[in-house]
Design a protein around this motif. Structure first.
Motif, short mmCIF file in Angstrom:
data_model
loop_
_atom_site.label_atom_id
_atom_site.label_comp_id
_atom_site.label_asym_id
_atom_site.label_seq_id
_atom_site.Cartn_x
_atom_site.Cartn_y
_atom_site.Cartn_z
N LEU A 48 0.86 -1.18 0.00
CA LEU A 48 0.00 0.00 0.00
C LEU A 48 0.89 1.24 0.00
CD1 LEU A 48 -3.00 0.89 0.14
CD2 LEU A 48 -2.69 1.11 2.61
N VAL A 49 0.84 2.02 -1.07
CA VAL A 49 1.75 3.16 -1.24
C VAL A 49 0.97 4.41 -1.60
CG1 VAL A 49 3.77 1.80 -1.88
CG2 VAL A 49 2.17 2.51 -3.65
N GLU A 50 1.54 5.55 -1.26
CA GLU A 50 1.05 6.84 -1.69
C GLU A 50 2.04 7.42 -2.69
OE1 GLU A 50 0.09 9.37 1.59
OE2 GLU A 50 -0.89 7.76 2.71
N GLY A 51 1.65 8.50 -3.36
CA GLY A 51 2.51 9.08 -4.38
C GLY A 51 3.87 9.46 -3.85
N ALA A 52 3.93 9.97 -2.62
CA ALA A 52 5.21 10.38 -2.04
C ALA A 52 6.13 9.20 -1.76
CB ALA A 52 4.97 11.17 -0.75
N ASP A 53 5.58 7.98 -1.73
CA ASP A 53 6.40 6.79 -1.51
C ASP A 53 7.16 6.38 -2.76
OD1 ASP A 53 5.42 6.53 1.09
OD2 ASP A 53 3.74 5.31 0.44
N LEU A 54 6.73 6.89 -3.91
CA LEU A 54 7.26 6.41 -5.18
C LEU A 54 8.15 7.46 -5.84
CD1 LEU A 54 3.95 4.85 -6.56
CD2 LEU A 54 5.82 3.65 -5.41
N ALA A 55 9.08 6.99 -6.66
CA ALA A 55 9.96 7.87 -7.42
C ALA A 55 10.27 7.22 -8.75
CB ALA A 55 11.24 8.15 -6.64
N ALA A 56 10.20 8.00 -9.83
CA ALA A 56 10.58 7.52 -11.15
C ALA A 56 12.01 7.96 -11.44
CB ALA A 56 9.63 8.07 -12.21
N LEU A 57 12.81 7.02 -11.83
CA LEU A 57 14.24 7.29 -12.09
C LEU A 57 14.67 6.46 -13.28
CD1 LEU A 57 16.84 8.69 -11.01
CD2 LEU A 57 17.25 6.63 -9.67
N GLU A 58 15.20 7.14 -14.31
CA GLU A 58 15.68 6.46 -15.51
C GLU A 58 14.62 5.52 -16.08
OE1 GLU A 58 19.34 4.67 -14.33
OE2 GLU A 58 20.42 6.58 -14.26
N ASP A 59 13.40 6.04 -16.17
CA ASP A 59 12.26 5.32 -16.77
C ASP A 59 11.91 4.04 -16.03
OD1 ASP A 59 11.98 7.29 -18.64
OD2 ASP A 59 13.08 6.24 -20.21
N LYS A 60 12.20 3.99 -14.76
CA LYS A 60 11.77 2.89 -13.91
C LYS A 60 11.10 3.48 -12.67
CE LYS A 60 15.30 -0.48 -15.34
NZ LYS A 60 15.98 0.37 -16.33
N LEU A 61 10.24 2.71 -12.05
CA LEU A 61 9.52 3.17 -10.87
C LEU A 61 10.07 2.48 -9.64
CD1 LEU A 61 7.11 4.97 -9.94
CD2 LEU A 61 5.70 2.91 -10.03
N TYR A 62 10.27 3.27 -8.58
CA TYR A 62 10.83 2.75 -7.33
C TYR A 62 9.96 3.19 -6.16
CZ TYR A 62 15.06 1.98 -10.09
OH TYR A 62 15.96 1.57 -11.05
N VAL A 63 10.00 2.39 -5.10
CA VAL A 63 9.39 2.77 -3.84
C VAL A 63 10.52 3.12 -2.87
CG1 VAL A 63 9.27 0.35 -3.04
CG2 VAL A 63 7.84 2.09 -1.95
N ARG A 64 10.34 4.21 -2.15
CA ARG A 64 11.33 4.65 -1.17
C ARG A 64 11.16 3.80 0.09
NH1 ARG A 64 12.02 10.59 -2.58
NH2 ARG A 64 10.51 10.98 -4.24
#
Length: 826
Positions: A261-277
């Motif tokens: 369960l994630v919110e937008g602030a938990d996620l980051a897009a980097l080099e065309d991939k999606l990551y969860v912090r």
């Protein structure tokens, strides 16, 4: 020859037969029960109800509602801060499997048609080019997202999960009332309804061979995983947060499906991939089940003002590295105007009529259709064409044309002449009714059915057997009058063949055993850390208030504390921001001062601290036990005097502490929760020793220090000669065996930080670990005789610095560099 015993008044069949007979004697045609009152399925269901409720159906209603609340089912009305309990009727809607097969076939056909239309609209747009779909129908919709044009979704599908609202007419025919494609809600409520009904009517599942929901959810999860590139994908459910109306449902679904369960602030897009912090750095996310408004999903692609989306997410989709269910832009087909064109599109694209017809709809953007709507205005429903209110229309809910009169009618016709494409006319639909339990017994109410379909691993559609029913508050069977409905009901699809006891969980011998509890997002760690701090802070403030008002264990000290000691207690409260300084230290002034510290909304009172802890609990309910959430949600006590209320709250804090100590797995989430508790308690003890444990302290001061550290009994057992400063300070500050002592807290802090993940692989301590080791060194070399204000002040500053270091290292939110030194990408 043996005779049959006379039926007993306690026999459930007697009550069931009477309920059905009385109900059908009052109700008109079109009721699902009265259409076949001798149906053994309905008889069996009411017999199960009678076994639970006896002769009083209200008992069943109360029982099923209690089970729903125990499960944690709730919802929030937009604009309200408090969550409401989910209203569930104890009478499920029963649908025979042959009838259901027709519904499911129609839903699958519709889902495939919607997919084909979306693929064309965001692809070659041949349907618009050939005139099958008017261009204004697409360009006029706020839900057509142009940045998605030409983007081929990962896995090749725009839709993975849809919801469709159906209405049953009085003669038994089913028709589509609405499609939900953007962020379809309700599947979790269907699951929770089934759980609550199963707990209430325990024998119904096997007695009627009710179809299970688990295979549907398993197919959806497998379908998302199959669309991902990695063999073992990480899948998240993206939520707008705890203030979303269906957040409770989202948390339940994430827990049930094993999603993050994630919110937008938990996620980051980097080099065309999606990551969860996470606390262990950035971790790849392969798929997202999106529950945000898609227009807010990526501020770089859609609404640049969005603060809850993920910048760069669309680029990651375009690169094929993240699957989003459903693809942004699918909502263009939700508009009421679009349903007017689906019958013709079904014929052209699929070579067949719709198995589930729409309610008749006329889009006013076409001359002939507009003329018909104007001519039959008083016999139609009039509403917005695209789900947003036009200038000449109030709200977004359709209204009966005959009820639009006076200036409102004139304004609507004026706007209709200028912008006819903003309006639709629809036939007025009459609905079947079903029985619901009211205070007066069984009563007929209209209902609609929300059905769900998901794409499985092979790309085909699976329909949930059932869904959930919305039940209207009033007997009026018109769908427009019913609105959203006031109650829900489980929908049970039954048949003659036994149903295999399928569970969402795979066979135990096929699961790879793991003791790693999984990914912990940084936001969740932050929440657990501050939940621990708030709970400890509230408990400490209560302790100060209780001692100040005379609740000491020491009978000689309680109500007769010296003015110096009372003044120091007041100082602790004031310095903590819980209340302004009283005019004097007289009892008459201390009572309202204590009341402010406990209950004032404008200060950092106990009530305010409780509210903060409660908010964190509501936002972390997917990781907290139902008992813990229930205690956090419990209302603030209002009965009795202040000492009674303080005692009630103290016991609640003790229960929360016991639940976290004995029922939470020793995961990283628990470590952050306990870490927060230890830091807050260490700060409290440090301040208390500095205020009450100095060489100039009185006997009252030392006794108060023991009270605040909850160490009176330990001291009395250890020292029989009375109170003295050095042994008191040693027990409260330096004894590592005292669970309330400063030394004990610092040792636990150091243990937690040693066990939490590190980013570097050089074997060196990270800053927060080094700072904790420094605290251990200070406290382990100190003595009670030499522990003075300077040392204690330094310890307090170091504890604050340690808290900030923990936040910088683990709570990776905001604009920190995504490629900070040592940040791992997995």
């Amino acid at each position: 020859m043996a005779t049959q015993p006379a039926p007993s008044l306690l026999d459930p069949s007697i009550h069931a037969a009477r309920w059905i007979a009385d109900y059908c004697a009052r109700e008109q045609k079109g009721d699902v029960l009265c259409a076949t009152p001798k149906d053994p399925a309905w008889t069996a269901m009411f017999e199960e109800l009678a076994a639970v409720a006896g002769d009083d159906l209200n008992h069943a209603r109360e029982r099923v509602q209690r089970h729903a609340e125990d499960i944690g089912t709730g919802f929030r009305i937009i604009g309200e801060s408090e969550e409401r309990p989910w209203p569930l009727s104890p009478v499920p809607l029963l649908i025979e499997e042959d009838e259901w097969a027709g519904i499911a076939a129609g839903v699958e056909q519709r889902a495939e048609l919607l997919e084909m239309v979306l693929a064309d609209l965001y692809g070659d747009a041949k349907l618009v080019e050939r005139g099958l779909i008017p261009a204004a129908l697409i360009g006029g919709s706020p839900f057509f997202l142009r940045p998605m044009a030409g983007l081929v979704p990962p896995g090749g599908h725009h839709l993975h999960f849809i919801a469709i609202d159906l209405g049953r007419g009085p003669t038994g025919e089913w028709r589509v009332l609405a499609d939900h494609l953007r962020a379809p809600a309700g599947a979790g409520y269907a699951l929770e309804n089934r759980l609550a009904i199963s707990r209430t009517l325990g024998g119904l599942q096997s007695r009627l061979n009710v179809k299970r929901h688990a295979p549907f959810f398993a197919a959806f999860r497998d379908g998302l995983a199959a669309a991902c590139r990695r063999a073992e994908p990480r899948i998240g459910l993206l939520t707008p947060g705890r203030y979303n109306p269906s957040y409770a449902e989202q948390a339940h679904l994430a827990r049930y499906l094993g999603l993050l369960l994630v919110e937008g602030a938990d996620l980051a897009a980097l080099e065309d991939k999606l990551y969860v912090r996470t606390i262990g750095g950035l971790k790849r996310v392969d798929a997202i089940w999106n529950r945000l408004d898609p227009r807010l999903l990526d501020p770089l692609a859609f609404d640049s003002h969005s603060g809850i989306g993920v910048p760069g997410l669309v680029d990651a989709m375009a690169a094929g590295n993240v699957v989003v269910s459903n693809v942004p832009g699918a909502g263009v087909l939700e508009s009421p105007a679009f349903s007017a064109f689906l019958p013709r599109l079904a014929t052209r694209l699929m070579g067949a009529d719709l198995l589930l017809p729409n309610i008749a709809t006329w889009w006013c953007g076409q001359d002939e259709e507009r003329a018909r709507v104007i001519e039959d205005f008083d016999q139609l429903l009039i509403g917005p064409a695209f789900g947003v209110a036009p200038l000449g229309f109030e709200g977004i809910a359709p209204r009966h044309g005959a009820e639009i009169t006076g200036p409102a009618r004139a304004a609507l016709f004026d706007d209709l002449s200028r912008r006819p494409q903003d309006y639709v006319g629809q036939e007025i639909t009459r609905l079947s009714t079903m029985p619901v339990v009211t205070d007066a017994g069984l009563a007929a109410r209209p209902f609609t059915l929300r059905v769900f379909a998901a794409r499985g691993a092979d790309g085909s559609w699976t329909v949930m057997p059932g869904g959930f029913a919305r039940i209207g508050e009033h007997p009026d069977p018109r769908a427009s009058v019913m609105g959203e409905g006031n109650w829900s009901a489980d929908v049970a699809v039954y048949g003659p063949e036994p149903v295999a006891p399928v569970s969402l969980l795979p066979p135990s011998d096929s699961i790879h055993v793991r003791r790693n509890p999984g990914t912990l997002p940084s936001r969740v760690a932050d929440n657990f850390f501050w939940l621990g701090r708030y709970l400890e802070r509230g408990e400490a403030l209560l302790g100060v208030i209780r001692v100040m008002l005379g609740n000491s264990i020491d009978a000689d000290a309680g109500a007769a504390l010296g003015p110096e000691t009372v003044g120091r207690l007041v100082g602790l409260v004031v310095n903590g921001g819980a209340a302004p300084h009283p005019a004097s230290l007289r009892r008459t002034e201390l009572t309202p001062f204590a009341r402010t510290a406990m209950e004032s909304a404008g200060w950092h009172s106990v009530r305010a601290i409780n509210r903060l802890a409660r908010g964190i609990g509501q936002g972390s309910r997917d990781r907290l036990s139902a008992d813990m959430v229930r205690l956090l949600d419990a209302p603030y006590p209002t009965k009795g005097g202040m000492l009674d209320r303080a005692g009630s709250l103290q016991r609640r804090y003790a229960a929360l502490s016991g639940l976290s100590a004995e029922h939470m797995g020793r995961t990283s989430a628990w470590r952050f929760h306990d870490l927060g508790r230890r830091i807050e308690r260490a700060l409290m003890v440090t301040r208390a020793v500095r205020v009450f444990g100095m060489p100039n302290g009185t006997t009252d001061d030392l006794s108060t220090l023991l009270d605040l550290a909850d160490s009176q009994i330990s001291y009395r057992q250890r020292y029989l000669t009375g109170i003295a400063r050095v042994p008191v300070v040693d027990l409260v500050a330096l004894d590592p065996g005292n669970p309330r002592a400063l030394a004990f807290q610092i040792e636990r802090i150091c243990e937690h930080l040693s066990a939490l993940p590190v980013l570097g692989d050089d074997g060196m301590d990270e800053p927060q670990q080094a700072q904790a080791t420094g605290l251990v060194a200070i406290i382990s070399t100190a003595t009670a005789a030499t522990l003075d204000e300077t040392i204690l002040g330094d310890l307090e500053r170091r504890l604050f610095a340690l808290s900030e270091a923990i936040a910088r290292r683990y709570f990776l939110q905001g604009a920190e560099p995504l490629r900070a030194g040592g940040l791992t990408l997995a």
